[in-house]
Design an enzyme around this catalytic site. Structure first.
Site, PDB file in Angstrom:
ATOM      1  N   TRP A  16       0.852  -1.195   0.000  1.00 14.38           N
ATOM      2  CA  TRP A  16       0.000   0.000   0.000  1.00 14.38           C
ATOM      3  C   TRP A  16       0.881   1.236   0.000  1.00 14.38           C
ATOM      4  O   TRP A  16       1.855   1.295   0.760  1.00 14.38           O
ATOM      5  CB  TRP A  16      -0.926   0.038   1.230  1.00 14.38           C
ATOM      6  CG  TRP A  16      -1.669   1.333   1.296  1.00 14.38           C
ATOM      7  CD1 TRP A  16      -2.755   1.685   0.544  1.00 14.38           C
ATOM      8  CD2 TRP A  16      -1.342   2.480   2.101  1.00 14.38           C
ATOM      9  NE1 TRP A  16      -3.119   2.981   0.838  1.00 14.38           N
ATOM     10  CE2 TRP A  16      -2.281   3.494   1.785  1.00 14.38           C
ATOM     11  CE3 TRP A  16      -0.353   2.752   3.046  1.00 14.38           C
ATOM     12  CZ2 TRP A  16      -2.258   4.752   2.387  1.00 14.38           C
ATOM     13  CZ3 TRP A  16      -0.327   4.011   3.655  1.00 14.38           C
ATOM     14  CH2 TRP A  16      -1.275   4.996   3.325  1.00 14.38           C
ATOM     15  N   GLU A  50      -3.102  -3.074  -2.337  1.00 10.41           N
ATOM     16  CA  GLU A  50      -4.218  -2.469  -1.595  1.00 10.41           C
ATOM     17  C   GLU A  50      -4.571  -1.090  -2.129  1.00 10.41           C
ATOM     18  O   GLU A  50      -3.731  -0.197  -2.202  1.00 10.41           O
ATOM     19  CB  GLU A  50      -3.840  -2.361  -0.106  1.00 10.41           C
ATOM     20  CG  GLU A  50      -4.941  -1.730   0.751  1.00 10.41           C
ATOM     21  CD  GLU A  50      -4.574  -1.649   2.234  1.00 10.41           C
ATOM     22  OE1 GLU A  50      -3.402  -1.907   2.588  1.00 10.41           O
ATOM     23  OE2 GLU A  50      -5.468  -1.330   3.033  1.00 10.41           O
ATOM     24  N   LYS A  87      -7.074   2.484  -2.291  1.00 11.65           N
ATOM     25  CA  LYS A  87      -7.671   3.406  -1.331  1.00 11.65           C
ATOM     26  C   LYS A  87      -8.441   4.470  -2.076  1.00 11.65           C
ATOM     27  O   LYS A  87      -8.106   4.814  -3.212  1.00 11.65           O
ATOM     28  CB  LYS A  87      -6.558   4.025  -0.478  1.00 11.65           C
ATOM     29  CG  LYS A  87      -7.040   4.839   0.702  1.00 11.65           C
ATOM     30  CD  LYS A  87      -5.941   4.960   1.744  1.00 11.65           C
ATOM     31  CE  LYS A  87      -6.316   5.986   2.804  1.00 11.65           C
ATOM     32  NZ  LYS A  87      -5.496   5.843   4.007  1.00 11.65           N
ATOM     33  N   ASP A 110      -9.720  -3.347   1.915  1.00  6.86           N
ATOM     34  CA  ASP A 110      -9.783  -2.754   3.250  1.00  6.86           C
ATOM     35  C   ASP A 110     -11.182  -2.161   3.415  1.00  6.86           C
ATOM     36  O   ASP A 110     -11.613  -1.343   2.602  1.00  6.86           O
ATOM     37  CB  ASP A 110      -8.698  -1.673   3.376  1.00  6.86           C
ATOM     38  CG  ASP A 110      -8.644  -1.043   4.756  1.00  6.86           C
ATOM     39  OD1 ASP A 110      -9.708  -0.630   5.271  1.00  6.86           O
ATOM     40  OD2 ASP A 110      -7.541  -0.939   5.335  1.00  6.86           O
ATOM     41  N   HIS A 139     -11.749   1.583   2.929  1.00  4.70           N
ATOM     42  CA  HIS A 139     -11.199   2.278   1.774  1.00  4.70           C
ATOM     43  C   HIS A 139     -12.182   2.524   0.643  1.00  4.70           C
ATOM     44  O   HIS A 139     -11.785   2.613  -0.518  1.00  4.70           O
ATOM     45  CB  HIS A 139      -9.978   1.518   1.244  1.00  4.70           C
ATOM     46  CG  HIS A 139      -8.785   1.670   2.133  1.00  4.70           C
ATOM     47  ND1 HIS A 139      -7.520   1.307   1.768  1.00  4.70           N
ATOM     48  CD2 HIS A 139      -8.673   2.155   3.393  1.00  4.70           C
ATOM     49  CE1 HIS A 139      -6.674   1.543   2.754  1.00  4.70           C
ATOM     50  NE2 HIS A 139      -7.360   2.052   3.751  1.00  4.70           N
ATOM     51  N   HIS A 157      -8.624  -6.553   4.818  1.00  2.00           N
ATOM     52  CA  HIS A 157      -8.213  -5.700   5.923  1.00  2.00           C
ATOM     53  C   HIS A 157      -9.502  -5.362   6.665  1.00  2.00           C
ATOM     54  O   HIS A 157     -10.225  -4.453   6.270  1.00  2.00           O
ATOM     55  CB  HIS A 157      -7.511  -4.439   5.428  1.00  2.00           C
ATOM     56  CG  HIS A 157      -6.024  -4.596   5.365  1.00  2.00           C
ATOM     57  ND1 HIS A 157      -5.155  -3.544   5.151  1.00  2.00           N
ATOM     58  CD2 HIS A 157      -5.244  -5.694   5.530  1.00  2.00           C
ATOM     59  CE1 HIS A 157      -3.913  -3.998   5.169  1.00  2.00           C
ATOM     60  NE2 HIS A 157      -3.943  -5.302   5.388  1.00  2.00           N
ATOM     61  N   ASP A 203     -12.360   6.792   6.739  1.00  2.00           N
ATOM     62  CA  ASP A 203     -11.439   5.673   6.958  1.00  2.00           C
ATOM     63  C   ASP A 203     -10.743   5.855   8.310  1.00  2.00           C
ATOM     64  O   ASP A 203      -9.541   6.044   8.384  1.00  2.00           O
ATOM     65  CB  ASP A 203     -10.423   5.661   5.810  1.00  2.00           C
ATOM     66  CG  ASP A 203      -9.424   4.523   5.944  1.00  2.00           C
ATOM     67  OD1 ASP A 203      -9.781   3.489   6.525  1.00  2.00           O
ATOM     68  OD2 ASP A 203      -8.286   4.681   5.458  1.00  2.00           O
ATOM     69  N   ASP A 233     -10.376   3.802  10.902  1.00  2.56           N
ATOM     70  CA  ASP A 233      -9.701   2.663  11.517  1.00  2.56           C
ATOM     71  C   ASP A 233     -10.085   2.433  12.972  1.00  2.56           C
ATOM     72  O   ASP A 233      -9.236   2.205  13.830  1.00  2.56           O
ATOM     73  CB  ASP A 233      -8.175   2.789  11.366  1.00  2.56           C
ATOM     74  CG  ASP A 233      -7.727   2.544   9.931  1.00  2.56           C
ATOM     75  OD1 ASP A 233      -7.783   1.384   9.499  1.00  2.56           O
ATOM     76  OD2 ASP A 233      -7.361   3.508   9.237  1.00  2.56           O
ATOM     77  N   ASP A 241      -7.005  -4.355  10.299  1.00  8.71           N
ATOM     78  CA  ASP A 241      -6.357  -3.062  10.103  1.00  8.71           C
ATOM     79  C   ASP A 241      -7.133  -1.983  10.835  1.00  8.71           C
ATOM     80  O   ASP A 241      -8.042  -1.378  10.288  1.00  8.71           O
ATOM     81  CB  ASP A 241      -6.228  -2.738   8.608  1.00  8.71           C
ATOM     82  CG  ASP A 241      -5.328  -1.520   8.387  1.00  8.71           C
ATOM     83  OD1 ASP A 241      -4.743  -1.037   9.376  1.00  8.71           O
ATOM     84  OD2 ASP A 241      -5.229  -1.051   7.238  1.00  8.71           O
TER      85      ASP A 241
HETATM   86  C1  RNT Z   1      -3.690   2.640   4.959  1.00  2.90           C
HETATM   87  C2  RNT Z   1      -3.861   1.199   4.682  1.00  2.90           C
HETATM   88  C3  RNT Z   1      -2.739   0.319   5.168  1.00  2.90           C
HETATM   89  C4  RNT Z   1      -2.232   0.712   6.524  1.00  2.90           C
HETATM   90  C5  RNT Z   1      -1.237  -0.261   7.085  1.00  2.90           C
HETATM   91  C6  RNT Z   1      -0.493   0.320   8.247  1.00  2.90           C
HETATM   92  O1  RNT Z   1      -4.809   3.370   4.681  1.00  2.90           O
HETATM   93  O2  RNT Z   1      -5.072   0.759   5.215  1.00  2.90           O
HETATM   94  O3  RNT Z   1      -3.139  -0.996   5.128  1.00  2.90           O
HETATM   95  O4  RNT Z   1      -3.265   0.882   7.443  1.00  2.90           O
HETATM   96  O5  RNT Z   1      -0.407  -0.715   6.099  1.00  2.90           O
HETATM   97 ZN    ZN Z   2      -5.455  -1.413   5.123  1.00  7.43          ZN
END
Ligand code: RNT
Ligand code: ZN
Length: 418
Positions: free
Chosen positions: A184, A225, A227, A258, A261, A285, A293, A295, A325
């Site tokens: 990523w 990955e 986004k 993810d 994302h 993820h 996003d 997290d 994640d």
């Molecule tokens: C970032 C991505 C990625 C990170 C990690 C730390 O938006 O989600 O996966 O969170 O690699």
């Molecule tokens: Zn991620």
């Protein structure tokens, strides 16, 4: 001897054609990859010379006790794993390198800088996944890495990504279980760009260079990955979903989905059966975006349940790698791992406890009334008793008593970290 509550629950599921014994067996064989970065707010322990505060994502909160060294992070992980049923994996970022003598920059990283992690995983019977780190570095400070217009900077990052592939393959070999390598990059633009095309062409070229050397897929599986946007990359992200879907499809890479994302109302659950028609496997993820996003720690919510329903209903478990994640610095970080992992496992359990055959048959017969009625009925079956039994068999606390242990750990260990 299982408690009476389990026996009763088992019968109730059996009455609907679901065998809870097979379910418990299956659940115990599904590894979840715990993200190391939850333990120290995505800091890493690299030599400060390379670092620059530009992570590309925001960790909020200042709960005491964050890990300050690899040793502390490993100690915290041991505590977390002890309260999570089943056997799992660790997901490590390259910025968690350890140097014995002199520090090296990211393009010179090698297996020796991660050998302590590998040995530790071997000792604790954990698989190990690995990620190149394209953020928190002086050459990522303007937010560009593999798409950078300056070829010198681009090649620096290409060298880093290649080094990480080799490290990953080596880890997979040592542990006898393929390492999932996930790429990523934070690249993007805060404001409107005049050229969306060139950075994407550069990204494609950089990726092709990175993946040029053939490495053994028995030890290494590689994911990309995408986004939608990030802080500082609100207007344009070259590594978008469309870009990586095309890339993973044509290059036979794994696609990392993810949950945070995508557009806030867009769910990754519906994507699974589509993309698996065209890519060899997916990496999840598992995350929880709240309005963006963000997290947040994963909980047993509808979007998470929907993801695992899709994975199970489509028989996609063999092609699905599950990683977490999230990173929350506002609550006890060890508890955050435990809550998020256990919630993910509960979502899996609920999906496995579905009377799949009955539901499918109703659907085939066009009896959508029965399909809806049965789906609703399942929601109030005693899955809590099945979860408790799972924890009991895996020798971890089923109920909230795990929290007492975390509180003890907080008093004796975490609170001693200034
Ligand atoms: C970032 C991505 C990625 C990170 C990690 C730390 O938006 O989600 O996966 O969170 O690699
Ligand atoms: Zn991620």
């Amino acid at each position: 001897m299982s408690p009476a509550s389990y026996q009763l629950a088992r019968q109730q599921y059996a009455d609907r054609g679901v065998d809870t014994e097979t379910t418990l067996d299956l659940l115990s064989q599904i590894p979840i990859s715990l993200q190391c970065w939850q333990g120290d707010d995505v800091g890493g322990f690299e030599a400060s010379a390379w670092q620059s505060q530009n992570a590309g994502f925001q960790t909020t909160g200042n709960y005491p006790g964050k890990a300050r060294t690899s040793e502390e992070l490993r100690q915290d992980l041991i505590q977390a794993f002890a309260l999570i049923p089943g056997s799992h994996r660790l997901n490590l970022h390259a910025c968690y390198a350890e140097y014995s003598s002199h520090p090296v920059d990211r393009d010179e990283l090698a297996i020796e800088h991660f050998q302590s992690w590998v040995d530790w995983c071997k000792e604790h019977r954990l698989g190990l996944d690995f990620n190149p780190t394209f953020f928190s570095h002086r050459w990522a400070s303007n937010g560009l890495t593999l798409t950078h217009p300056d070829a010198t900077i681009r090649t620096f990052w290409i060298r880093h990504a290649i080094a990480c592939r080799q490290i990953s393959e080596n880890i997979g070999r040592q542990l006898g279980s393929p390492t999932i390598y996930n790429l990523w990059i934070p690249d993007g633009s805060k404001d409107i760009v005049a050229d969306r095309k060139t950075p994407r062409l550069r990204l494609e070229e950089s990726l092709d260079q990175i993946f040029k050397e053939h490495l053994d897929s028995q030890y290494l599986l590689e994911a990309v990955e995408s986004k939608l946007f990030g802080i500082g990359s609100e207007s344009y992200v070259p590594g978008s979903y469309d870009f990586y879907l095309g890339y993973a499809t044509t290059r036979k890479k794994l696609l990392c989905l993810d949950a945070g994302h995508f557009h806030p109302t867009e769910s990754i659950a519906d994507k699974i059966s589509s993309v698996l028609q065209f890519v060899p496997a997916i990496l999840l993820h598992v995350s929880r975006g709240v309005r963006w996003d963000s997290d947040h720690v994963v909980i047993l919510d509808d979007p998470t349940r929907a993801i695992f329903e899709e994975v199970v209903r489509g028989n996609f478990l063999p092609q699905t790698h599950i990683g977490l994640d999230f990173f929350d610095a506002s609550i006890n970080r060890v508890a955050a791992w435990i809550i998020g992992t256990r919630a993910t496992q509960k979502a899996l359990l609920l999906a496995l406890l579905e009377p799949r055959n009955a539901l499918r048959q109703f659907e085939q017969e066009g009896d959508f009334t029965s399909r809806l009625a049965l789906l609703e009925e399942m929601k109030s079956l005693p899955h809590g008793a099945i979860w408790e039994e799972f924890c009991l068999r895996q020798e971890v606390p089923g109920s909230l008593t795990w929290l007492d242990e975390v509180k003890r750990y907080e008093r004796s260990i975490l609170s001693q970290r200034p």
